[in-house]
Scaffold this motif. Structure first.
Motif, PDB file in Angstrom:
ATOM      1  N   ILE A 178      38.424  29.623  43.485  1.00  0.00           N
ATOM      2  CA  ILE A 178      38.706  30.576  44.565  1.00  0.00           C
ATOM      3  C   ILE A 178      37.884  31.860  44.421  1.00  0.00           C
ATOM      4  N   THR A 179      36.807  31.782  43.645  1.00  0.00           N
ATOM      5  CA  THR A 179      36.005  32.972  43.386  1.00  0.00           C
ATOM      6  C   THR A 179      35.528  33.638  44.679  1.00  0.00           C
ATOM      7  N   SER A 180      35.094  32.838  45.632  1.00  0.00           N
ATOM      8  CA  SER A 180      34.506  33.382  46.859  1.00  0.00           C
ATOM      9  C   SER A 180      35.527  34.089  47.745  1.00  0.00           C
ATOM     10  N   VAL A 181      36.808  33.826  47.526  1.00  0.00           N
ATOM     11  CA  VAL A 181      37.831  34.419  48.399  1.00  0.00           C
ATOM     12  C   VAL A 181      38.849  35.245  47.612  1.00  0.00           C
ATOM     13  N   PHE A 182      38.579  35.455  46.322  1.00  0.00           N
ATOM     14  CA  PHE A 182      39.596  36.133  45.520  1.00  0.00           C
ATOM     15  C   PHE A 182      39.876  37.541  46.024  1.00  0.00           C
ATOM     16  N   ASP A 183      38.866  38.244  46.518  1.00  0.00           N
ATOM     17  CA  ASP A 183      39.100  39.604  46.997  1.00  0.00           C
ATOM     18  C   ASP A 183      40.133  39.620  48.120  1.00  0.00           C
ATOM     19  N   ARG A 184      40.114  38.591  48.976  1.00  0.00           N
ATOM     20  CA  ARG A 184      41.104  38.500  50.059  1.00  0.00           C
ATOM     21  C   ARG A 184      42.490  38.188  49.497  1.00  0.00           C
ATOM     22  N   LYS A 185      42.531  37.321  48.485  1.00  0.00           N
ATOM     23  CA  LYS A 185      43.825  37.046  47.861  1.00  0.00           C
ATOM     24  C   LYS A 185      44.397  38.317  47.257  1.00  0.00           C
ATOM     25  N   ARG A 186      43.572  39.090  46.591  1.00  0.00           N
ATOM     26  CA  ARG A 186      44.047  40.339  45.983  1.00  0.00           C
ATOM     27  C   ARG A 186      44.581  41.288  47.050  1.00  0.00           C
ATOM     28  N   ARG A 187      43.869  41.421  48.157  1.00  0.00           N
ATOM     29  CA  ARG A 187      44.336  42.302  49.229  1.00  0.00           C
ATOM     30  C   ARG A 187      45.655  41.800  49.814  1.00  0.00           C
ATOM     31  N   ALA A 188      45.787  40.483  49.915  1.00  0.00           N
ATOM     32  CA  ALA A 188      47.038  39.905  50.418  1.00  0.00           C
ATOM     33  C   ALA A 188      48.185  40.174  49.444  1.00  0.00           C
ATOM     34  N   MET A 189      47.916  40.051  48.139  1.00  0.00           N
ATOM     35  CA  MET A 189      48.953  40.340  47.150  1.00  0.00           C
ATOM     36  C   MET A 189      49.414  41.788  47.256  1.00  0.00           C
ATOM     37  N   GLU A 190      48.483  42.666  47.513  1.00  0.00           N
ATOM     38  CA  GLU A 190      48.815  44.086  47.567  1.00  0.00           C
ATOM     39  C   GLU A 190      49.640  44.461  48.795  1.00  0.00           C
ATOM     40  N   CYS A 191      49.821  43.523  49.712  1.00  0.00           N
ATOM     41  CA  CYS A 191      50.720  43.759  50.843  1.00  0.00           C
ATOM     42  C   CYS A 191      52.181  43.756  50.400  1.00  0.00           C
ATOM     43  N   MET A 192      52.478  43.060  49.293  1.00  0.00           N
ATOM     44  CA  MET A 192      53.862  42.888  48.858  1.00  0.00           C
ATOM     45  C   MET A 192      54.257  44.041  47.927  1.00  0.00           C
ATOM     46  N   ASN A 193      54.661  45.150  48.542  1.00  0.00           N
ATOM     47  CA  ASN A 193      54.897  46.381  47.797  1.00  0.00           C
ATOM     48  C   ASN A 193      56.110  46.324  46.892  1.00  0.00           C
ATOM     49  N   ALA A 194      57.079  45.485  47.205  1.00  0.00           N
ATOM     50  CA  ALA A 194      58.278  45.401  46.368  1.00  0.00           C
ATOM     51  C   ALA A 194      58.021  44.648  45.069  1.00  0.00           C
ATOM     52  N   GLN A 195      56.863  43.998  44.973  1.00  0.00           N
ATOM     53  CA  GLN A 195      56.549  43.216  43.780  1.00  0.00           C
ATOM     54  C   GLN A 195      55.188  43.601  43.203  1.00  0.00           C
ATOM     55  N   GLU A 196      54.949  44.886  43.139  1.00  0.00           N
ATOM     56  CA  GLU A 196      53.675  45.392  42.635  1.00  0.00           C
ATOM     57  C   GLU A 196      53.393  44.917  41.211  1.00  0.00           C
ATOM     58  N   HIS A 197      54.463  44.660  40.436  1.00  0.00           N
ATOM     59  CA  HIS A 197      54.293  44.230  39.048  1.00  0.00           C
ATOM     60  C   HIS A 197      53.596  42.876  38.927  1.00  0.00           C
ATOM     61  N   LEU A 198      53.510  42.136  40.026  1.00  0.00           N
ATOM     62  CA  LEU A 198      52.882  40.815  39.982  1.00  0.00           C
ATOM     63  C   LEU A 198      51.401  40.839  40.373  1.00  0.00           C
ATOM     64  N   TRP A 199      50.916  41.943  40.893  1.00  0.00           N
ATOM     65  CA  TRP A 199      49.515  41.981  41.329  1.00  0.00           C
ATOM     66  C   TRP A 199      48.569  41.669  40.180  1.00  0.00           C
ATOM     67  N   GLU A 200      48.732  42.361  39.065  1.00  0.00           N
ATOM     68  CA  GLU A 200      47.836  42.145  37.928  1.00  0.00           C
ATOM     69  C   GLU A 200      48.114  40.814  37.234  1.00  0.00           C
ATOM     70  N   TYR A 201      49.378  40.437  37.188  1.00  0.00           N
ATOM     71  CA  TYR A 201      49.723  39.162  36.539  1.00  0.00           C
ATOM     72  C   TYR A 201      48.948  38.013  37.172  1.00  0.00           C
ATOM     73  N   TYR A 202      48.980  37.924  38.509  1.00  0.00           N
ATOM     74  CA  TYR A 202      48.317  36.807  39.180  1.00  0.00           C
ATOM     75  C   TYR A 202      46.802  36.978  39.244  1.00  0.00           C
ATOM     76  N   SER A 203      46.319  38.201  39.123  1.00  0.00           N
ATOM     77  CA  SER A 203      44.874  38.389  39.012  1.00  0.00           C
ATOM     78  C   SER A 203      44.376  37.881  37.665  1.00  0.00           C
ATOM     79  N   GLU A 204      45.102  38.215  36.606  1.00  0.00           N
ATOM     80  CA  GLU A 204      44.721  37.750  35.268  1.00  0.00           C
ATOM     81  C   GLU A 204      44.874  36.239  35.146  1.00  0.00           C
ATOM     82  N   LEU A 205      45.915  35.694  35.755  1.00  0.00           N
ATOM     83  CA  LEU A 205      46.097  34.244  35.736  1.00  0.00           C
ATOM     84  C   LEU A 205      44.919  33.540  36.404  1.00  0.00           C
TER      85      LEU A 205
END
Length: 246
Positions: A178-205
């Motif tokens: 998913i390298t070519s689309v990871f930036d979009r996945k990251r932006r989508a993750m950042e929409c979920m403000n109640a679960q900010e603690h998971l943004w880095e977890y799933y980026s590192e995963l």
């Protein structure tokens, strides 16, 4: 030859699960020209919205916020999204819900279905969803199931990676670059403000799975000549069939 747009369907127990676990796949398949449909069985309003409860929000306010965030994430990824509001902690599987999902499969005829793993001792909504999806797939194939739509074929079903894979008996047998689309996945993750603690977890995963993906093709370079940096892991439920082994 049919010109009907191909479809991939993602069935998510809660309104953020599809983002963390399959956001890359959604963006990739959208870019390949597929209609990507996300079905959220609930908003995750009770079990995955702790910050909102602590802020004093009401149940309806939490549902509305979760819906708005999820819709924005789906837009970024390129998916159509449908909410079924079937309850959260616990998810309520009913005959009505079954009819909706069976007819969803029959109407849109997905080539691939993505959903949760069959084991998850930390979240029974995820386990219920996986069992429910597999059952609906079988029912959608039955000639005798009442529906205005034709029967479903045999789409492959993939479980996306649970939050704690070792405890969920999750053994990935498919890695998706998913390298070519990871930036979009990251932006989508950042929409979920109640679960900010998971943004880095799933980026590192995604980085770890990217390294493993390279290991399993013997190169950090994918077939198009680009470096594999990020990947998602999946577990298929049914055998592949073809004239060669791949």
């Amino acid at each position: 030859m049919s010109n009907k747009q191909k479809t991939i369907t993602v069935v998510s127990a809660h309104s953020a699960d599809f983002i963390w676990r399959s956001g890359g796949a959604i963006a990739l398949y959208h870019d390949l020209g597929y209609q990507v449909r996300v079905i959220c069985l609930s908003f995750g309003e009770r079990g995955e919205s702790a910050r909102l409860w602590k802020d004093g929000k009401t149940l309806e306010e939490i549902k509305a916020k979760r819906r708005a965030e999820s819709e924005e994430a789906a837009k970024i990824l390129g998916a159509e999204i449908r909410f079924l509001d079937a309850g959260d902690y616990p998810l309520q599987i009913t005959k009505e819900l079954q009819d909706i999902v069976v007819n969803e499969f029959r109407e849109h005829q997905p080539e691939i279905i993505l959903t949760h793993s069959l084991e998850d001792p930390y979240n029974f909504d995820h386990k219920r969803t996986a069992e429910f999806v597999l059952e609906c797939r079988v029912l959608a194939q039955a000639e005798g199931y009442p529906s205005e739509h034709g029967i479903l074929g045999a789409p492959q079903v993939f479980s996306f990676e649970p939050h704690q894979p070792e405890q969920c008996d999750f053994k990935p047998n498919a890695f998706l670059d998913i390298t070519s689309v990871f930036d979009r996945k990251r932006r989508a993750m950042e929409c979920m403000n109640a679960q900010e603690h998971l943004w880095e977890y799933y980026s590192e995963l995604a980085k770890r799975r990217g390294m493993q993906a390279g290991r399993n093709i013997g190169s950090a370079i994918n077939l198009s000549g680009s470096k594999i940096t990020y990947a998602e892991a999946y577990q298929r439920h049914f055998p592949t069939v073809g004239g060669t082994l791949v």
